[in-house]
Design a protein around this motif. Structure first.
Motif, PDB file in Angstrom:
ATOM      1  N   ILE A 119       0.868  -1.177   0.000  1.00 50.12           N
ATOM      2  CA  ILE A 119       0.000   0.000   0.000  1.00 50.12           C
ATOM      3  C   ILE A 119       0.907   1.231   0.000  1.00 50.12           C
ATOM      4  N   TYR A 120       0.770   2.030  -1.055  1.00 47.98           N
ATOM      5  CA  TYR A 120       1.444   3.323  -1.129  1.00 47.98           C
ATOM      6  C   TYR A 120       0.421   4.350  -0.668  1.00 47.98           C
ATOM      7  N   TYR A 121       0.756   5.077   0.382  1.00 45.55           N
ATOM      8  CA  TYR A 121      -0.205   5.989   0.994  1.00 45.55           C
ATOM      9  C   TYR A 121       0.523   7.198   1.564  1.00 45.55           C
ATOM     10  N   LEU A 122      -0.270   8.129   2.061  1.00 42.32           N
ATOM     11  CA  LEU A 122       0.256   9.320   2.715  1.00 42.32           C
ATOM     12  C   LEU A 122      -0.281   9.310   4.142  1.00 42.32           C
TER      13      LEU A 122
ATOM     14  N   CYS B  24      -6.743   8.349   3.025  1.00 43.16           N
ATOM     15  CA  CYS B  24      -5.938   7.117   3.057  1.00 43.16           C
ATOM     16  C   CYS B  24      -6.157   6.374   4.368  1.00 43.16           C
ATOM     17  N   LYS B  25      -6.151   7.102   5.480  1.00 40.80           N
ATOM     18  CA  LYS B  25      -6.357   6.470   6.792  1.00 40.80           C
ATOM     19  C   LYS B  25      -7.720   5.785   6.858  1.00 40.80           C
ATOM     20  N   LYS B  26      -8.752   6.467   6.371  1.00 44.88           N
ATOM     21  CA  LYS B  26     -10.116   5.924   6.388  1.00 44.88           C
ATOM     22  C   LYS B  26     -10.177   4.620   5.574  1.00 44.88           C
TER      23      LYS B  26
ATOM     24  N   LYS C   6       5.486  10.040   1.711  1.00 45.57           N
ATOM     25  CA  LYS C   6       6.058  11.323   2.140  1.00 45.57           C
ATOM     26  C   LYS C   6       7.422  11.095   2.808  1.00 45.57           C
ATOM     27  N   THR C   7       7.523  10.046   3.617  1.00 44.30           N
ATOM     28  CA  THR C   7       8.790   9.777   4.305  1.00 44.30           C
ATOM     29  C   THR C   7       9.692   8.828   3.503  1.00 44.30           C
ATOM     30  N   ASN C   8       9.105   8.115   2.543  1.00 43.53           N
ATOM     31  CA  ASN C   8       9.866   7.209   1.666  1.00 43.53           C
ATOM     32  C   ASN C   8       9.527   7.536   0.222  1.00 43.53           C
ATOM     33  N   PRO C   9      10.209   8.533  -0.355  1.00 47.95           N
ATOM     34  CA  PRO C   9       9.878   8.945  -1.723  1.00 47.95           C
ATOM     35  C   PRO C   9       9.913   7.761  -2.697  1.00 47.95           C
ATOM     36  N   LEU C  10       9.043   7.843  -3.678  1.00 52.87           N
ATOM     37  CA  LEU C  10       8.964   6.782  -4.679  1.00 52.87           C
ATOM     38  C   LEU C  10      10.277   6.639  -5.430  1.00 52.87           C
TER      39      LEU C  10
ATOM     40  N   ALA D 219      -1.699   9.370  -7.399  1.00 51.37           N
ATOM     41  CA  ALA D 219      -3.100   9.195  -7.002  1.00 51.37           C
ATOM     42  C   ALA D 219      -3.112   8.195  -5.849  1.00 51.37           C
ATOM     43  N   ARG D 220      -3.678   8.598  -4.721  1.00 48.56           N
ATOM     44  CA  ARG D 220      -3.575   7.768  -3.523  1.00 48.56           C
ATOM     45  C   ARG D 220      -4.934   7.258  -3.071  1.00 48.56           C
ATOM     46  N   PRO D 221      -4.872   6.139  -2.368  1.00 52.46           N
ATOM     47  CA  PRO D 221      -3.738   5.229  -2.199  1.00 52.46           C
ATOM     48  C   PRO D 221      -3.566   4.338  -3.430  1.00 52.46           C
ATOM     49  N   VAL D 222      -2.405   3.734  -3.523  1.00 59.50           N
ATOM     50  CA  VAL D 222      -2.176   2.698  -4.528  1.00 59.50           C
ATOM     51  C   VAL D 222      -2.013   1.402  -3.743  1.00 59.50           C
ATOM     52  N   ILE D 223      -2.875   0.447  -4.050  1.00 60.62           N
ATOM     53  CA  ILE D 223      -2.872  -0.826  -3.339  1.00 60.62           C
ATOM     54  C   ILE D 223      -2.617  -1.939  -4.334  1.00 60.62           C
ATOM     55  N   ILE D 224      -1.547  -2.672  -4.098  1.00 56.96           N
ATOM     56  CA  ILE D 224      -1.231  -3.842  -4.918  1.00 56.96           C
ATOM     57  C   ILE D 224      -1.541  -5.058  -4.056  1.00 56.96           C
TER      58      ILE D 224
END
Length: 117
Positions: free
Chosen positions: A4-7, A13-15, A32-36, A89-94
């Motif tokens: 899950i890529y989120y902010l 995203c939290k919801k 935000k803390t781990n840039p892509l 575009a968030r979140p990205v869920i694989i």
């Protein structure tokens, strides 16, 4: 691996993540803390076949930089995705070799049906 890529500062995203019954099955990546990285963006592209599908045209920087007028191509979308987290575009869920991009109700409903099955 499921990701899950989120902010972490994004209430949406939290919801969405709170609706997932078992988050331990995911690698959680706060963009935000781990840039892509280029590898991560390329992995997402492998699922979508489009950098534009990963790109948020609702980002404030999109408007500030007047990117709508720039007529970005795929290389341009990739460049901006790598430059600043706000463009994803968030979140990205694989999950199980499927990707779910963004927070549209239809997309989230489909994702939750698979993830919480």
């Amino acid at each position: 691996m499921n990701k899950i890529y989120y902010l972490s500062t994004c209430d949406t995203c939290k919801k969405i993540m709170n609706q997932i019954h078992d988050l331990s099955q995911f690698e959680l990546i706060d963009i935000k803390t781990n840039p892509l990285t280029e590898n991560q963006v390329d992995e997402m592209y492998a699922y979508t076949k489009s950098f534009e599908k990963l790109f948020s045209k609702r980002a404030q920087l999109y408007k500030q930089l007047n990117l709508k007028e720039a007529n970005l191509n795929e290389a341009g979308f990739k460049k901006y995705l790598l430059e600043h987290y706000t463009f994803l575009a968030r979140p990205v869920i694989i999950f199980n070799n499927e990707i779910f991009v963004g927070n549209s109700p239809k997309n989230i409903s489909a994702m939750l049906q698979k993830v919480n099955a």
